[in-house]
Design a protein around this motif. Structure first.
Motif, short mmCIF file in Angstrom:
data_model
loop_
_atom_site.label_atom_id
_atom_site.label_comp_id
_atom_site.label_asym_id
_atom_site.label_seq_id
_atom_site.Cartn_x
_atom_site.Cartn_y
_atom_site.Cartn_z
N VAL A 1 0.83 -1.21 0.00
CA VAL A 1 0.00 0.00 0.00
C VAL A 1 0.87 1.26 0.00
N GLN A 2 1.94 1.24 0.77
CA GLN A 2 2.82 2.40 0.88
C GLN A 2 3.70 2.61 -0.35
N ASP A 3 4.19 1.52 -0.93
CA ASP A 3 5.24 1.63 -1.94
C ASP A 3 4.80 1.47 -3.39
N ILE A 4 3.64 0.84 -3.62
CA ILE A 4 3.24 0.55 -5.00
C ILE A 4 1.84 1.07 -5.24
N SER A 5 1.72 2.07 -6.09
CA SER A 5 0.39 2.61 -6.36
C SER A 5 -0.34 1.72 -7.36
N GLY A 6 -1.66 1.72 -7.26
CA GLY A 6 -2.49 0.98 -8.20
C GLY A 6 -2.68 -0.48 -7.89
N VAL A 7 -2.27 -0.93 -6.70
CA VAL A 7 -2.44 -2.32 -6.31
C VAL A 7 -3.42 -2.37 -5.15
N HIS A 8 -4.45 -3.21 -5.30
CA HIS A 8 -5.41 -3.41 -4.21
C HIS A 8 -5.09 -4.75 -3.57
N THR A 9 -5.05 -4.79 -2.24
CA THR A 9 -4.76 -6.04 -1.54
C THR A 9 -5.98 -6.49 -0.75
N TYR A 10 -6.14 -7.80 -0.67
CA TYR A 10 -7.19 -8.44 0.11
C TYR A 10 -6.51 -9.36 1.10
N LYS A 11 -6.81 -9.20 2.36
CA LYS A 11 -6.32 -10.13 3.37
C LYS A 11 -7.40 -11.19 3.54
N ILE A 12 -7.03 -12.45 3.37
CA ILE A 12 -8.00 -13.54 3.43
C ILE A 12 -7.62 -14.50 4.55
N ASP A 13 -8.57 -14.72 5.43
CA ASP A 13 -8.41 -15.71 6.50
C ASP A 13 -8.97 -17.03 5.98
N LEU A 14 -8.11 -18.02 5.80
CA LEU A 14 -8.56 -19.30 5.25
C LEU A 14 -9.56 -20.01 6.15
N ASN A 15 -9.67 -19.59 7.41
CA ASN A 15 -10.70 -20.13 8.28
C ASN A 15 -12.09 -19.92 7.70
N ASP A 16 -12.26 -18.82 6.97
CA ASP A 16 -13.55 -18.50 6.37
C ASP A 16 -13.88 -19.39 5.18
N LEU A 17 -12.86 -20.00 4.58
CA LEU A 17 -13.09 -20.78 3.35
C LEU A 17 -12.88 -22.28 3.52
N VAL A 18 -11.84 -22.68 4.25
CA VAL A 18 -11.52 -24.10 4.38
C VAL A 18 -11.19 -24.51 5.82
N TYR A 19 -11.54 -23.66 6.76
CA TYR A 19 -11.38 -23.97 8.20
C TYR A 19 -9.95 -24.29 8.60
N VAL A 20 -9.02 -23.49 8.06
CA VAL A 20 -7.61 -23.61 8.42
C VAL A 20 -7.16 -22.24 8.93
N ASP A 21 -6.50 -22.22 10.08
CA ASP A 21 -6.03 -20.97 10.66
C ASP A 21 -4.78 -20.51 9.94
N HIS A 22 -4.99 -19.75 8.86
CA HIS A 22 -3.88 -19.27 8.03
C HIS A 22 -4.35 -18.03 7.29
N THR A 23 -3.47 -17.05 7.17
CA THR A 23 -3.81 -15.79 6.50
C THR A 23 -2.94 -15.62 5.26
N ILE A 24 -3.57 -15.22 4.17
CA ILE A 24 -2.88 -14.97 2.90
C ILE A 24 -3.31 -13.61 2.37
N LEU A 25 -2.67 -13.18 1.30
CA LEU A 25 -3.05 -11.96 0.61
C LEU A 25 -3.30 -12.27 -0.86
N ILE A 26 -4.20 -11.50 -1.44
CA ILE A 26 -4.34 -11.44 -2.89
C ILE A 26 -4.04 -10.00 -3.27
N ALA A 27 -3.11 -9.81 -4.19
CA ALA A 27 -2.81 -8.48 -4.73
C ALA A 27 -3.43 -8.43 -6.12
N GLU A 28 -4.14 -7.35 -6.38
CA GLU A 28 -4.87 -7.23 -7.64
C GLU A 28 -4.54 -5.88 -8.28
#
Length: 173
Positions: free
Chosen positions: A57-84
């Motif tokens: 967010v600070q260094d690269i303009s034009g990139v949107h990030t999503y923080k995804i908690d895999l607990n919401d999708l597959v019941y695993v305690d793990h966090t990932i990002l999607i950069a778009e």
């Protein structure tokens, strides 16, 4: 004038540049900083996600990030990002998971709360990229393959819809 250009680019992505190398450099840098302090990345997914998201967010303009908690999708305690971001009029999405190595079979390690090692089930190309750079380009099918390595995800799952729901503020049921 530079800040005005950054503002317009963040909204319109005027430059059309592929930002993957910049994102990979941030992920590498944050992994190196953490590696100086710990032996394994196991359990540091939320920390890494926060650090990487902040830097993008600070260094690269034009990139949107999503923080995804895999607990919401597959019941695993793990966090990932999607950069778009847009590059040459095409949407590009990168899965960022610099600590995936904790899900790969190792000698003298036990699997907790999972039936099979995700590293054994995931597509080899995804696995290779996640282990080397912590970043891999994804589409709906490859992201479903990633999720299915942890546990079965709904066949109707759509990454596009999931991210759109996140953008407009709806919660997934």
């Amino acid at each position: 004038m530079n800040s005005l250009y950054d503002f317009y680019n963040s909204i319109l992505n005027i430059e059309g540049k592929d930002k993957e190398a910049d994102i990979k450099a941030i992920v590498f840098d944050e992994r190196e900083k953490l590696a100086d302090k710990v032996l394994e990345f196991d359990g540091f997914c939320k920390y890494l996600a926060n650090q990487i998201e902040y830097r993008i967010v600070q260094d690269i303009s034009g990139v949107h990030t999503y923080k995804i908690d895999l607990n919401d999708l597959v019941y695993v305690d793990h966090t990932i990002l999607i950069a778009e971001y847009m590059t040459n009029s095409n949407m590009k999405r990168l899965l960022i998971n610099p600590s995936f190595s904790q899900f790969v079979r190792k000698d003298n390690s036990n699997l907790v709360k999972l039936v099979e090692w995700p590293g054994d089930k995931i597509d080899r190309n995804l696995l290779s990229n996640l282990l080397t750079s912590g970043v891999v380009e994804v589409n709906n099918d490859s992201f479903k393959n990633y999720l299915n390595s942890f546990g079965r995800v709904d066949d109707n799952f759509s990454l596009d819809n999931y991210l759109l729901e996140g953008k407009i503020g709806h919660t997934r049921k």
